[in-house]
Design an enzyme around this catalytic site. Structure first.
Site, PDB file in Angstrom:
ATOM      1  N   TRP A 378       0.820  -1.212   0.000  1.00 60.54           N
ATOM      2  CA  TRP A 378       0.000   0.000   0.000  1.00 60.54           C
ATOM      3  C   TRP A 378       0.857   1.266   0.000  1.00 60.54           C
ATOM      4  O   TRP A 378       0.339   2.365  -0.198  1.00 60.54           O
ATOM      5  CB  TRP A 378      -0.917   0.005   1.227  1.00 60.54           C
ATOM      6  CG  TRP A 378      -0.174   0.152   2.541  1.00 60.54           C
ATOM      7  CD1 TRP A 378       0.785  -0.671   3.039  1.00 60.54           C
ATOM      8  CD2 TRP A 378      -0.337   1.189   3.503  1.00 60.54           C
ATOM      9  NE1 TRP A 378       1.225  -0.229   4.261  1.00 60.54           N
ATOM     10  CE2 TRP A 378       0.548   0.910   4.567  1.00 60.54           C
ATOM     11  CE3 TRP A 378      -1.157   2.308   3.584  1.00 60.54           C
ATOM     12  CZ2 TRP A 378       0.644   1.737   5.686  1.00 60.54           C
ATOM     13  CZ3 TRP A 378      -1.064   3.122   4.704  1.00 60.54           C
ATOM     14  CH2 TRP A 378      -0.166   2.836   5.740  1.00 60.54           C
ATOM     15  N   ASP A 379       2.151   1.097   0.229  1.00 62.69           N
ATOM     16  CA  ASP A 379       3.075   2.232   0.169  1.00 62.69           C
ATOM     17  C   ASP A 379       2.892   2.998  -1.139  1.00 62.69           C
ATOM     18  O   ASP A 379       3.049   4.223  -1.191  1.00 62.69           O
ATOM     19  CB  ASP A 379       4.531   1.758   0.237  1.00 62.69           C
ATOM     20  CG  ASP A 379       4.821   0.852   1.416  1.00 62.69           C
ATOM     21  OD1 ASP A 379       3.895   0.140   1.852  1.00 62.69           O
ATOM     22  OD2 ASP A 379       5.969   0.814   1.872  1.00 62.69           O
ATOM     23  N   GLU A 508       1.219  -2.352  12.587  1.00 59.36           N
ATOM     24  CA  GLU A 508       1.369  -3.808  12.628  1.00 59.36           C
ATOM     25  C   GLU A 508       1.716  -4.334  14.014  1.00 59.36           C
ATOM     26  O   GLU A 508       1.921  -5.537  14.181  1.00 59.36           O
ATOM     27  CB  GLU A 508       2.408  -4.243  11.598  1.00 59.36           C
ATOM     28  CG  GLU A 508       1.952  -3.944  10.170  1.00 59.36           C
ATOM     29  CD  GLU A 508       3.025  -4.183   9.135  1.00 59.36           C
ATOM     30  OE1 GLU A 508       4.092  -4.718   9.497  1.00 59.36           O
ATOM     31  OE2 GLU A 508       2.805  -3.830   7.965  1.00 59.36           O
ATOM     32  N   LYS A 620       3.823   0.527  16.141  1.00 55.52           N
ATOM     33  CA  LYS A 620       5.006   0.458  15.292  1.00 55.52           C
ATOM     34  C   LYS A 620       5.134   1.710  14.428  1.00 55.52           C
ATOM     35  O   LYS A 620       6.230   2.175  14.134  1.00 55.52           O
ATOM     36  CB  LYS A 620       4.917  -0.780  14.398  1.00 55.52           C
ATOM     37  CG  LYS A 620       6.071  -0.959  13.433  1.00 55.52           C
ATOM     38  CD  LYS A 620       5.838  -2.171  12.526  1.00 55.52           C
ATOM     39  CE  LYS A 620       6.979  -2.361  11.544  1.00 55.52           C
ATOM     40  NZ  LYS A 620       6.694  -3.439  10.571  1.00 55.52           N
ATOM     41  N   GLN A 621       3.976   2.255  14.021  1.00 58.63           N
ATOM     42  CA  GLN A 621       3.995   3.318  13.017  1.00 58.63           C
ATOM     43  C   GLN A 621       2.713   4.128  13.093  1.00 58.63           C
ATOM     44  O   GLN A 621       1.791   3.814  13.839  1.00 58.63           O
ATOM     45  CB  GLN A 621       4.127   2.702  11.631  1.00 58.63           C
ATOM     46  CG  GLN A 621       2.969   1.785  11.255  1.00 58.63           C
ATOM     47  CD  GLN A 621       3.350   0.754  10.227  1.00 58.63           C
ATOM     48  OE1 GLN A 621       3.799  -0.321  10.564  1.00 58.63           O
ATOM     49  NE2 GLN A 621       3.174   1.099   8.958  1.00 58.63           N
TER      50      GLN A 621
END
Length: 665
Positions: A378-379, A508, A620-621
C-alpha cells in the site's frame, strides 16, 4: 524508547545536485552500493563496481533486478489453514551485465589490492548517471587511471550503457579489457528477517543458452519454477591502438569479449595520447513483456541499435529526460544544502524505482535491493503515487492501471475470503495474488482497498482525468465499496452503527482488532466516493454507466446500502481525552514498558513474539495519526494536537513509514 538521535556526520560532501564519495570505504560497501544504485522503473542495478570487489571481508551485494520479474515456489507451512497463499513471489537477482574487468600485464585491477592514489564517485542527479574516477597503483607499481560513466536509460527502458576510459601512466605492458555477462547469480537468503531477503535457496535463474561473437554476446535464462524467460545481450565498441586483438568466449554462466593490446607508443603512432575507451551496451528483455520466442532477438536488436547511436547520444537523451523531470518536479530549499541534496536524492530514487508501464508497480526497496522480496504494498498509493500527481501524473495513472490489471485476482481473493461480492486487493504481491504468509499483519490489512480508492479520488481531483474513471476507476471503486459492504455489519450493541471487525490497520503492532479507526474512516471515504462517482456516471456518461453496471451486475440497492453504511460508520472515541481510539480495545491494553526496554531490543518485532506486542499499548507506526494527514479536513487543529500528543509517545517508529507522517502532522 529511542525518540530521536544525533546523526553522525555524512561521509559524503554536500553537493545540491550530486552525491559524492571521495574515499573508498570497503566497510560500508553495501550502503554505498544502495546509494549509488541506478534504475529506470523497468530494471535497476546496484552501485557495484564494474570490475567487482574480489576478496572483500565485508562483501557487497551484486544485484540487478527487473521490476515484476519474479520466481514462485510452493509455500510449505508447518501448519496450514484455509485461504493461506500457496505460492511465494520473489523478485529475482538476474544476470549481471555491468562486468568490465581490467588487467595490466598479469595484475587485475581491484580496489582491495595495490594503492588508490585518487578516488571519486558521483551520482549526478542532474544528468541521471553514475561517474567514477580512480587512479590506481598496482602491487607491482604500475599506475593507471580508470574513468567510468554508467547510466540506465529512461528513454529506452531495456537499456544500460557504460563507458570506461583507461589511461596507463608508467608502463608499456599488455593491457586486457574483458566485457562480460555474468549469470552466476543467486538471491540473498535471510529466512529470519523478511525485511532484507527471501527464502529462495540456491540457483533459480538457470542459464539455458549463451553465445559470444564479434563484439557482443548474450545469455538466455529461464526461472527454475515458473519458467519465465530472460535474455540479456551486450554489444561493445572499442577505441584503442591499431594492433588490438579481439576474442570471444563462453562458459557455463558467462559470455565475454576481450580486447588485448600493448600500452606503448609504438602501438598508437607518434604523438598519440595513450588512452583507450570501451563502450558497453546491455539490454534486458523478459517473456513478461515480449513473446518468449522473440526475447533474444529483441535484446540483440536493442544493443545493436545502441551501439550504432553511440554512448554520447544515449547520454544526451538521458540528460534531457532528467532535465525535463527536474523542470516539473524540483523543490528548491534555501539555506540548507544538505536538506536540498537529500530531497533531490529521494526524488531521483523515486523516479528510478517506479513502474511506468501500467504492468508494474514499485517494490518496497525500489530496484536497489531484495528487501521484502520485491513486493508491492500500500506504500504505492499512500506514500509514492501522491508525489507524482502534480509533476508526472502519467506515472500516477500507470500505477493505478496496474491495480486495475490485477482486479480479477482481487475479486478471486475476495471470494476466497468468503465475500460474495467485491474485490480484496493483496497486501503483498507482485503478480496480483496475495503472498503474505502472516495474515494478522497481511491479509487482515483490508485498508489496502480504501487506500487505492483514495488514490483514485486524488488522481481524478488533481488531473481532471474523468476518462480514467470511465475506463478503470469506477469499476475499482464499485468493487472496493462492495467489499466494505460485505465485511462490515450494523451491530445492535453499538447502536446499530456500521462496524468493521477483525482487521489490522497500518500499525502492525496492533493486529486483528475491531473497528480500527483508520480503516473505518478510509472505508467511509471509499463508500461515499463510489456513490458520488456512480451518480456522475449515471448523469454525465449514461452509456458508460449502463455498460459497467451490466458488466459487474451492480444494482441500485447496493448504492443505497453504501450510503447507509457510510453515514452509520462507527468511529471509536474517548470523549474524556478528546481523542479517537486506534481501535475499540486500545485503552484496554497495558502500556508497553518503554523505560525498561533496552535500546538494542528495537525494532520490537525482531525481539518479541507478536502476541507479546499485540497485548500492549504500543504502535510500530502512524495509524490514527496517518488518518489525520490523509483525511485532514475531517479534523480540527485541536483534535490533531490531542491525538498527536497521545499517540506519539506510544510509537516506536520501527517502520520507515512512520516518522515522515508524524513530522508532517
Amino acid at each position: 524508547m529511542p525518540k530521536s538521535s544525533t546523526r553522525a556526520p555524512s561521509p559524503y560532501p554536500v553537493d545540491e545536485w550530486a552525491i559524492v564519495e571521495n574515499t573508498f570505504q570497503p566497510e560500508h560497501t553495501r550502503r554505498s552500493e544502495t546509494i549509488f544504485a541506478l534504475g529506470n522503473g523497468y530494471f535497476g542495478t546496484r552501485g557495484t563496481f564494474e570490475e567487482g570487489l574480489h576478496g572483500a571481508t565485508s562483501p557487497g551485494l551484486e544485484g540487478t533486478y527487473i521490476n515484476g520479474f519474479y520466481e514462485s515456489e510452493t509455500i510449505r507451512y508447518p501448519e496450514v489453514a484455509y485461504g493461506f497463499p500457496d505460492k511465494s513471489q520473489t523478485m529475482l537477482n538476474v544476470i549481471n551485465g555491468k562486468v568490465i574487468r581490467l588487467f595490466v600485464s598479469d595484475e587485475e585491477f581491484n580496489l582491495l589490492t595495490g594503492t588508490i592514489l585518487e578516488y571519486r564517485r558521483t551520482l549526478n542527479l542532474r544528468a541521471g548517471r553514475l561517474d567514477r574516477n580512480v587512479t590506481w597503483r598496482s602491487p607491482a607499481g604500475r599506475e593507471v587511471n580508470i574513468n567510468t560513466t554508467r547510466l540506465v536509460s529512461f528513454d529506452q527502458p531495456h537499456l544500460m550503457a557504460i563507458s570506461m576510459t583507461v589511461t596507463p601512466f608508467n608502463f608499456s605492458d599488455k593491457i586486457r579489457l574483458i566485457a562480460a555477462l555474468d549469470g552466476d547469480v543467486t538471491n540473498v537468503t535471510t529466512a529470519n528477517d523478511p525485511r532484507s531477503g527471501s527464502n529462495l535457496q540456491g540457483r533459480v535463474v538457470l542459464i539455458q543458452d549463451r553465445f559470444a561473437e564479434g563484439t557482443g554476446g548474450a545469455l538466455v535464462s529461464r526461472n527454475k519454477h515458473n519458467g519465465f524467460g530472460l535474455a540479456c545481450a551486450m554489444e561493445t565498441r572499442f577505441y584503442g591502438p591499431r594492433q588490438t586483438e579481439v576474442s570471444c568466449a563462453t562458459d557455463e554462466f558467462s559470455a565475454s569479449v576481450t580486447y588485448s593490446f600493448g600500452s606503448g607508443e609504438d602501438q598508437w603512432g607518434p604523438g598519440k595520447e595513450i588512452s583507450v575507451q570501451i563502450e558497453k551496451f546491455v539490454s534486458y528483455v523478459t517473456s513478461l513483456d515480449t513473446p518468449d520466442a522473440d526475447i533474444l532477438a529483441r535484446a540483440r536488436e536493442i544493443v545493436t541499435a545502441a551501439k550504432a547511436s553511440r554512448f554520447p547520444a544515449i547520454e544526451t537523451a538521458q540528460r534531457h529526460y532528467v532535465a525535463a523531470f527536474w523542470e516539473r518536479a524540483d523543490v528548491q530549499i534555501k539555506g540548507d544544502p544538505a536538506l536540498q541534496q537529500g530531497i533531490r536524492f529521494n526524488m531521483f530514487h523515486l523516479l528510478q524505482s517506479v513502474g511506468k508501464d501500467g504492468r508494474t508497480n514499485i517494490s518496497a526497496k525500489g530496484l536497489t535491493g531484495e528487501g521484502y522480496e520485491g513486493h508491492y504494498f500500500w506504500d504505492t498509493e499512500t506514500y509514492v503515487l501522491p508525489f507524482f500527481l502534480f509533476n508526472s501524473p502519467d506515472i500516477s495513472r500507470k500505477l493505478l492501471e496496474y491495480r486495475y490489471g490485477i482486479l480479477d485476482r482481487a475479486r478471486a481473493r475476495a471470494r476466497e475470503m468468503s465475500h460474495p461480492r467485491g474485490a480484496l486487493f493483496p497486501w503483498r504481491t507482485i503478480n496480483g495474488d496475495e503472498c503474505s504468509t502472516y495474515y494478522p499483519a497481511g491479509t487482515a490489512q483490508y485498508h489496502i482497498d480504501a487506500d487505492i480508492a483514495l488514490a483514485i479520488k486524488r488522481y481524478v481531483e488533481a488531473t481532471g482525468d474523468r476518462q480514467f474513471l470511465i475506463d478503470y476507476g469506477a469499476e475499482m471503486l464499485f468493487e472496493t465499496a462492495r467489499l466494505w459492504a460485505s465485511l462490515g455489519s450494523f451491530i445492535p450493541h453499538k447502536g446499530n452503527q456500521f462496524c468493521i471487525n477483525a482487521v489490522t490497520g497500518p500499525d502492525e503492532y496492533t493486529a486483528v482488532v475491531n473497528n480500527n479507526c483508520y480503516t473505518n474512516l478510509m472505508a467511509q471515504t471509499n463508500l461515499r466516493y463510489a456513490v458520488e462517482v456512480a451518480g456522475w456516471l449515471r448523469t454525465e456518461q449514461p452509456q458508460a454507466y449502463e455498460k459497467l453496471i451490466a458488466a459487474i451486475d451492480l444494482n441500485v440497492d447496493e448504492l443505497a446500502f453504501w450510503t447507509r453504511a457510510a453515514d452509520a460508520m462507527y468511529l471509536p472515541r474517548d470523549e474524556e481525552r478528546g481523542i479517537y481510539l486506534q481501535d475499540d480495545a486500545f485503552l484496554d491494553r497495558a502500556p508497553w514498558d518503554f523505560a525498561n526496554t533496552p535500546p538494542e531490543n528495537y525494532p520490537l518485532l525482531t525481539h518479541y513474539h507478536p502476541l507479546v506486542i499485540y497485548r500492549h499499548q504500543v504502535c510500530k507506526q502512524a495509524d490514527l495519526v496517518l488518518a489525520l494527514l490523509l483525511l485532514s479536513q475531517r479534523f480540527t487543529r485541536d483534535e490533531k494536537r490531542r491525538n498527536y500528543d497521545f499517540y506519539e509517545p506510544l510509537t516506536t517508529h520501527d517502520s520507515s513509514l512512520s516518522m515522515c507522517i508524524f513530522s508532517i502532522i
